[in-house]
Motif scaffolding. Structure first.
Motif, short mmCIF file in Angstrom:
data_model
loop_
_atom_site.label_atom_id
_atom_site.label_comp_id
_atom_site.label_asym_id
_atom_site.label_seq_id
_atom_site.Cartn_x
_atom_site.Cartn_y
_atom_site.Cartn_z
N VAL A 161 23.72 -11.46 -0.08
CA VAL A 161 23.71 -11.67 -1.61
C VAL A 161 22.59 -11.23 -2.05
N SER A 162 22.25 -10.61 -3.45
CA SER A 162 20.72 -10.39 -4.38
C SER A 162 20.50 -12.06 -4.81
N CYS A 163 19.17 -12.69 -5.14
CA CYS A 163 18.22 -13.25 -5.31
C CYS A 163 19.40 -13.62 -6.91
N ASP A 164 19.45 -13.33 -7.58
CA ASP A 164 20.91 -13.24 -9.38
C ASP A 164 21.59 -13.12 -9.17
N GLY A 165 22.00 -13.19 -7.75
CA GLY A 165 23.45 -13.05 -7.81
C GLY A 165 24.40 -12.04 -7.87
N ARG A 183 36.05 -5.64 15.54
CA ARG A 183 35.42 -6.74 15.03
C ARG A 183 35.00 -8.24 15.27
N HIS A 184 34.77 -9.79 15.28
CA HIS A 184 35.55 -10.75 15.66
C HIS A 184 35.63 -11.47 13.76
N ARG A 185 36.79 -12.21 13.73
CA ARG A 185 37.42 -12.97 12.39
C ARG A 185 36.71 -14.42 12.45
N PRO A 186 35.93 -14.57 12.17
CA PRO A 186 35.09 -15.80 11.80
C PRO A 186 36.05 -16.27 10.91
N ALA A 187 36.18 -18.22 10.70
CA ALA A 187 36.46 -18.68 9.68
C ALA A 187 35.97 -18.61 8.83
N GLU A 188 34.71 -18.60 8.94
CA GLU A 188 34.06 -18.30 7.15
C GLU A 188 32.67 -17.29 7.61
N PRO A 189 32.76 -16.25 6.77
CA PRO A 189 31.76 -15.19 7.27
C PRO A 189 30.40 -16.34 7.37
N ASN A 190 28.67 -15.98 7.53
CA ASN A 190 27.58 -15.79 7.37
C ASN A 190 27.01 -15.13 6.10
N LEU A 191 26.52 -16.40 4.90
CA LEU A 191 26.28 -15.88 3.88
C LEU A 191 25.16 -16.04 4.02
N ARG A 192 24.50 -15.05 2.98
CA ARG A 192 22.59 -14.83 3.13
C ARG A 192 22.28 -14.61 1.61
N ARG A 193 22.03 -15.49 1.64
CA ARG A 193 21.14 -14.88 0.13
C ARG A 193 19.85 -14.98 -0.14
N ALA A 194 19.37 -13.75 -0.85
CA ALA A 194 17.90 -13.89 -0.92
C ALA A 194 17.28 -14.30 -1.47
N SER A 195 15.61 -14.28 -0.93
CA SER A 195 14.74 -15.30 -1.44
C SER A 195 14.72 -15.13 -3.01
N CYS A 196 14.25 -16.12 -4.09
CA CYS A 196 14.02 -15.87 -5.20
C CYS A 196 11.88 -15.68 -5.45
N ALA A 197 11.54 -15.75 -3.73
CA ALA A 197 9.79 -16.53 -4.16
C ALA A 197 9.94 -14.40 -4.14
N GLY A 198 8.70 -14.59 -4.52
CA GLY A 198 7.67 -13.32 -4.39
C GLY A 198 7.91 -12.35 -5.25
N LYS A 199 7.23 -11.02 -5.13
CA LYS A 199 7.32 -9.95 -5.90
C LYS A 199 7.89 -9.17 -4.60
N PRO A 200 9.41 -8.30 -4.96
CA PRO A 200 10.00 -8.16 -3.32
C PRO A 200 9.79 -6.07 -3.82
N VAL A 201 9.05 -5.94 -2.75
CA VAL A 201 8.30 -4.49 -2.14
C VAL A 201 9.54 -3.44 -2.75
N GLN A 202 8.84 -1.62 -2.50
CA GLN A 202 10.08 -1.29 -2.86
C GLN A 202 10.71 -1.25 -1.43
N PRO A 203 12.07 -0.42 -1.39
CA PRO A 203 12.74 -0.07 -0.03
C PRO A 203 12.14 1.43 0.82
N PRO A 204 12.64 1.49 1.83
CA PRO A 204 11.82 2.95 2.74
C PRO A 204 12.63 4.07 1.62
N ARG A 205 11.90 4.89 1.60
CA ARG A 205 11.99 6.16 0.63
C ARG A 205 12.14 7.09 1.85
N PHE A 206 13.71 7.93 2.02
CA PHE A 206 13.89 9.23 3.01
C PHE A 206 14.08 10.30 2.59
#
Length: 203
Positions: A77-81, A126-149
């Motif tokens: 999940v993005s920092c801003d939700g 794939r396994h079925r967890p009781a609850e999925p792993n939730l990862r929220r992005a950090s709100c610290a710093g200034k994000p860089v641009q993702p790789p270009r293809f």
């Protein structure tokens, strides 16, 4: 009008995981393609295996007798939700299994719509967890641009949350081979969290 708005807001899934579960529940109760249409954004993309405008492809498509079922395993999940990328497993009624990665966007009224849906068959469920792993992005710093293809052929698209803390990219070759990637900001760097590589059909 106010009561209707409050009712809609109360009914809106609070998270992308809740939206994923509501999406699956609707597919079981109301029909597979009926649910796909209801939860897809107007600008959503899906792969068949080439990318298509989802609402156009889904229009008037009849529901199968039994729906595919699926479950989230991870949610990034993005920092801003405002955006999330879920990944998980699915199972067809006859028993074949696969995986998916789906980009979700929070809409103005508070609900969620999916904007990109990708997946493929695999040999082992794939396994079925009781609850999925939730990862929220950090709100610290200034994000860089993702790789270009750069590609010699085939459609591709990149996207990111407004705050840049969650990013994704897909490419489909002329053969139908597909790749879907996602990154999340950890405060210092964009960390790759998904790299789905899907071979061309029949290979």
């Amino acid at each position: 009008m106010i009561l209707a708005a409050l009712t809609l807001q109360a009914a809106a899934p609070p998270s992308a995981v809740d939206a994923e579960r509501a999406f699956n529940a609707a597919a079981q109760a109301k029909g597979q393609w009926t649910a796909f249409r209801a939860f897809a954004a107007e600008d959503a993309t899906m792969f068949v295996p080439q990318p298509v405008q989802a609402q156009a492809w889904l229009k008037d498509r009849k529901d199968p007798p039994k729906s595919i079922e699926w479950w989230p395993i991870e949610s990034h999940v993005s920092c801003d939700g405002k955006f999330a990328v879920n990944t998980g497993g699915w199972k067809l009624p006859e028993g074949r299994v696969g995986f998916f990665s789906t980009v979700w966007r929070r809409e103005a009224e508070g609900g969620w719509k999916w904007t990109v849906d990708s997946g493929e068959l695999i040999e082992t469920a794939r396994h079925r967890p009781a609850e999925p792993n939730l990862r929220r992005a950090s709100c610290a710093g200034k994000p860089v641009q993702p790789p270009r293809f750069g590609y010699r052929e085939g459609p591709s698209e990149s996207g990111a949350s407004p705050d840049g803390t969650l990013a994704w990219h897909w490419h489909v070759s002329s053969s139908g081979a597909r790749r879907f990637l996602a990154w999340i900001w950890d405060g210092k760097a964009l960390v790759q969290v998904i790299d789905d590589k899907i071979a061309a059909s029949g290979k």
